[in-house]
Design a protein around this motif. Structure first.
Motif, mmCIF file in Angstrom:
data_model
loop_
_atom_site.group_PDB
_atom_site.id
_atom_site.type_symbol
_atom_site.label_atom_id
_atom_site.label_comp_id
_atom_site.label_asym_id
_atom_site.label_seq_id
_atom_site.Cartn_x
_atom_site.Cartn_y
_atom_site.Cartn_z
ATOM 1 N N ILE A 206 1.330 -15.546 113.636
ATOM 2 C CA ILE A 206 1.512 -14.169 113.186
ATOM 3 C C ILE A 206 2.450 -13.472 114.169
ATOM 4 O O ILE A 206 2.201 -13.468 115.376
ATOM 5 C CB ILE A 206 0.178 -13.407 113.135
ATOM 6 C CG1 ILE A 206 -0.794 -14.084 112.170
ATOM 7 C CG2 ILE A 206 0.408 -11.950 112.735
ATOM 8 C CD1 ILE A 206 -2.204 -13.551 112.242
ATOM 9 N N LEU B 219 -2.071 -7.955 107.448
ATOM 10 C CA LEU B 219 -0.993 -8.943 107.496
ATOM 11 C C LEU B 219 -0.034 -8.721 106.336
ATOM 12 O O LEU B 219 -0.470 -8.507 105.199
ATOM 13 C CB LEU B 219 -1.546 -10.360 107.381
ATOM 14 C CG LEU B 219 -2.203 -10.966 108.587
ATOM 15 C CD1 LEU B 219 -2.706 -12.362 108.264
ATOM 16 C CD2 LEU B 219 -1.243 -11.024 109.759
ATOM 17 N N ARG C 100 -5.729 -17.317 106.629
ATOM 18 C CA ARG C 100 -5.068 -16.879 107.859
ATOM 19 C C ARG C 100 -3.926 -17.836 108.192
ATOM 20 O O ARG C 100 -4.143 -19.042 108.272
ATOM 21 C CB ARG C 100 -6.056 -16.860 109.032
ATOM 22 C CG ARG C 100 -7.194 -15.878 108.898
ATOM 23 C CD ARG C 100 -6.775 -14.456 108.975
ATOM 24 N NE ARG C 100 -6.288 -14.112 110.294
ATOM 25 C CZ ARG C 100 -5.877 -12.900 110.622
ATOM 26 N NH1 ARG C 100 -5.894 -11.934 109.752
ATOM 27 N NH2 ARG C 100 -5.432 -12.652 111.830
ATOM 28 N N ASP D 118 -4.587 -8.109 113.589
ATOM 29 C CA ASP D 118 -5.896 -8.564 113.134
ATOM 30 C C ASP D 118 -6.324 -7.911 111.825
ATOM 31 O O ASP D 118 -6.951 -8.533 110.993
ATOM 32 C CB ASP D 118 -6.958 -8.288 114.199
ATOM 33 C CG ASP D 118 -6.792 -9.173 115.413
ATOM 34 O OD1 ASP D 118 -6.228 -10.269 115.279
ATOM 35 O OD2 ASP D 118 -7.231 -8.749 116.503
ATOM 36 N N THR E 97 -7.980 -6.827 106.120
ATOM 37 C CA THR E 97 -9.317 -7.286 106.475
ATOM 38 C C THR E 97 -10.247 -6.077 106.530
ATOM 39 O O THR E 97 -9.887 -5.035 107.079
ATOM 40 C CB THR E 97 -9.296 -7.999 107.840
ATOM 41 O OG1 THR E 97 -8.378 -9.091 107.771
ATOM 42 C CG2 THR E 97 -10.672 -8.521 108.200
ATOM 43 N N ASP F 46 -2.364 -8.264 103.147
ATOM 44 C CA ASP F 46 -3.785 -8.577 103.291
ATOM 45 C C ASP F 46 -4.424 -7.568 104.240
ATOM 46 O O ASP F 46 -3.914 -7.355 105.346
ATOM 47 C CB ASP F 46 -3.992 -9.983 103.867
ATOM 48 C CG ASP F 46 -3.586 -11.089 102.914
ATOM 49 O OD1 ASP F 46 -3.367 -10.808 101.726
ATOM 50 O OD2 ASP F 46 -3.493 -12.242 103.377
ATOM 51 N N ARG G 133 2.776 -10.707 104.314
ATOM 52 C CA ARG G 133 3.301 -12.061 104.098
ATOM 53 C C ARG G 133 4.697 -11.946 103.503
ATOM 54 O O ARG G 133 4.896 -11.227 102.524
ATOM 55 C CB ARG G 133 2.369 -12.857 103.203
ATOM 56 C CG ARG G 133 1.025 -13.086 103.881
ATOM 57 C CD ARG G 133 0.050 -13.792 102.964
ATOM 58 N NE ARG G 133 -1.242 -13.893 103.594
ATOM 59 C CZ ARG G 133 -1.599 -14.878 104.423
ATOM 60 N NH1 ARG G 133 -0.769 -15.836 104.694
ATOM 61 N NH2 ARG G 133 -2.805 -14.881 104.954
ATOM 62 N N ARG H 19 -6.431 -8.177 99.057
ATOM 63 C CA ARG H 19 -5.067 -8.688 99.005
ATOM 64 C C ARG H 19 -4.300 -7.946 97.921
ATOM 65 O O ARG H 19 -4.759 -7.847 96.781
ATOM 66 C CB ARG H 19 -5.036 -10.181 98.711
ATOM 67 C CG ARG H 19 -3.615 -10.688 98.411
ATOM 68 C CD ARG H 19 -3.537 -12.166 98.343
ATOM 69 N NE ARG H 19 -3.427 -12.637 99.730
ATOM 70 C CZ ARG H 19 -3.342 -13.917 100.061
ATOM 71 N NH1 ARG H 19 -3.385 -14.848 99.145
ATOM 72 N NH2 ARG H 19 -3.226 -14.259 101.329
#
Length: 161
Positions: free
Chosen positions: A85, A132, A81, A129, A147, A145, A134, A114
């Motif tokens: 963000i 993500l 993490r 949350d 979750t 990513d 990157r 990922r």
């Protein structure tokens, strides 16, 4: 194919589904607000096949689908993490070239999935949350990513073994 992040828009968290026939679907509410068909891009990422759907007018990410998981790499640590963000959904532009990311990979971690499109150091993270994105300092999309809750993670492990 290389994605550049052209901006970020505010948005809601996506709906995430793990399924027997389509291993993973991540869909943002912006998909249902489209007036025209989304721009669909198919990517070979390592041994996996990924479909990315964008709003054709803005480049907003509206859906990411793991069409074929291929051979996933299993990693027994959580997704890292970032400290900061930027909340939102990226607006992507892309260079038409090969849709292959042979050096990329899709890995299943202890708390999610990922999708690595390019190597390099992540300069910032955009998302929320659940998902993500990157991004490098040069604005290239490096990784996504996702979750997963414990039941989705268990189902994904079962599907990909």
């Amino acid at each position: 194919m290389s994605f550049k992040v052209a901006g970020v828009v505010s948005g809601e968290e996506p709906f995430v589904e793990v399924d027997d026939y389509v291993p993973l679907t991540v869909q943002w509410p912006g998909y249902s607000r489209l007036h025209d068909a989304p721009k669909c891009l198919m990517l070979d990422v390592g041994t996996s096949l990924i479909e990315v759907k964008l709003n054709g007018g803005t480049g907003e990410v509206v859906e990411i689908i793991l069409v074929d998981a291929g051979r996933l790499e299993f990693v027994d640590i959580p997704l890292p993490r970032p400290g900061t963000i930027e909340l939102g959904i990226p607006l992507l532009s892309f260079a038409e070239s090969s849709g292959s990311h042979e050096m990329g990979r899709v890995s299943l971690h202890s708390d999610g999935l990922r999708i690595c499109l390019e190597g390099g150091a992540s300069g910032k993270a955009v998302g929320g949350d659940g998902v993500l994105f990157r991004i490098s300092d040069q604005g290239s999309l490096l990784e996504v990513d996702v979750t997963l809750n414990s039941s989705s993670l268990a189902r994904m492990r079962q599907l990909c073994r």
